[in-house]
Design a protein around this motif. Structure first.
Motif, mmCIF file in Angstrom:
data_model
loop_
_atom_site.group_PDB
_atom_site.id
_atom_site.type_symbol
_atom_site.label_atom_id
_atom_site.label_comp_id
_atom_site.label_asym_id
_atom_site.label_seq_id
_atom_site.Cartn_x
_atom_site.Cartn_y
_atom_site.Cartn_z
ATOM 1 N N TYR A 117 0.831 -1.203 0.000
ATOM 2 C CA TYR A 117 0.000 0.000 0.000
ATOM 3 C C TYR A 117 0.869 1.258 0.000
ATOM 4 O O TYR A 117 0.596 2.208 -0.724
ATOM 5 N N VAL A 118 1.917 1.251 0.801
ATOM 6 C CA VAL A 118 2.807 2.411 0.875
ATOM 7 C C VAL A 118 3.509 2.630 -0.461
ATOM 8 O O VAL A 118 3.628 3.772 -0.939
ATOM 9 N N VAL A 119 3.968 1.560 -1.086
ATOM 10 C CA VAL A 119 4.617 1.682 -2.395
ATOM 11 C C VAL A 119 3.641 2.264 -3.420
ATOM 12 O O VAL A 119 3.998 3.138 -4.210
ATOM 13 N N ALA A 120 2.391 1.823 -3.390
ATOM 14 C CA ALA A 120 1.388 2.343 -4.319
ATOM 15 C C ALA A 120 1.133 3.827 -4.068
ATOM 16 O O ALA A 120 1.005 4.613 -5.019
ATOM 17 N N GLN A 121 1.066 4.234 -2.808
ATOM 18 C CA GLN A 121 0.833 5.646 -2.493
ATOM 19 C C GLN A 121 2.006 6.517 -2.939
ATOM 20 O O GLN A 121 1.807 7.609 -3.479
ATOM 21 N N VAL A 122 3.220 6.060 -2.708
ATOM 22 C CA VAL A 122 4.400 6.828 -3.104
ATOM 23 C C VAL A 122 4.476 6.951 -4.620
ATOM 24 O O VAL A 122 4.784 8.016 -5.158
ATOM 25 N N THR A 123 4.179 5.873 -5.316
ATOM 26 C CA THR A 123 4.190 5.904 -6.776
ATOM 27 C C THR A 123 3.147 6.881 -7.304
ATOM 28 O O THR A 123 3.420 7.660 -8.223
ATOM 29 N N ALA A 124 1.959 6.859 -6.715
ATOM 30 C CA ALA A 124 0.910 7.795 -7.137
ATOM 31 C C ALA A 124 1.338 9.233 -6.880
ATOM 32 O O ALA A 124 1.095 10.125 -7.706
ATOM 33 N N PHE A 125 1.974 9.490 -5.758
ATOM 34 C CA PHE A 125 2.448 10.839 -5.447
ATOM 35 C C PHE A 125 3.511 11.286 -6.434
ATOM 36 O O PHE A 125 3.480 12.420 -6.925
#
Length: 76
Positions: free
Chosen positions: A43-51
């Motif tokens: 989830y954290v990797v997905a959020q960072v990528t989206a940012f």
């Protein structure tokens, strides 16, 4: 030949073992089950990528420098 054998031993056996150990230690220190640590990490990797693809692209130093130069040329 010996260096290749040593490299393969390290990458095939020791690195996965170290990653598993680190995951277990993190899960234990956070009092969370290991699968939850894995899913939270995803989830954290997905959020960072989206940012990075959203806001981070607008804050790119090259883009900001180009905008600043265009603005500066407009003033002159």
């Amino acid at each position: 030949m010996i260096a290749l054998l040593l490299y393969r031993t390290v990458t095939d056996h020791l690195v996965p073992w170290a990653v598993t150990l680190a995951t277990r230690m993190l899960a234990h220190s956070l009092s969370m089950p290991e699968p939850l640590v894995h899913s939270t990490g995803d989830y954290v990797v997905a959020q960072v990528t989206a940012f990075e693809h959203g806001v981070g692209r607008r804050l790119c130093p090259f883009r900001l420098a180009r905008l600043l130069r265009a603005w500066w040329r407009g003033l002159q």
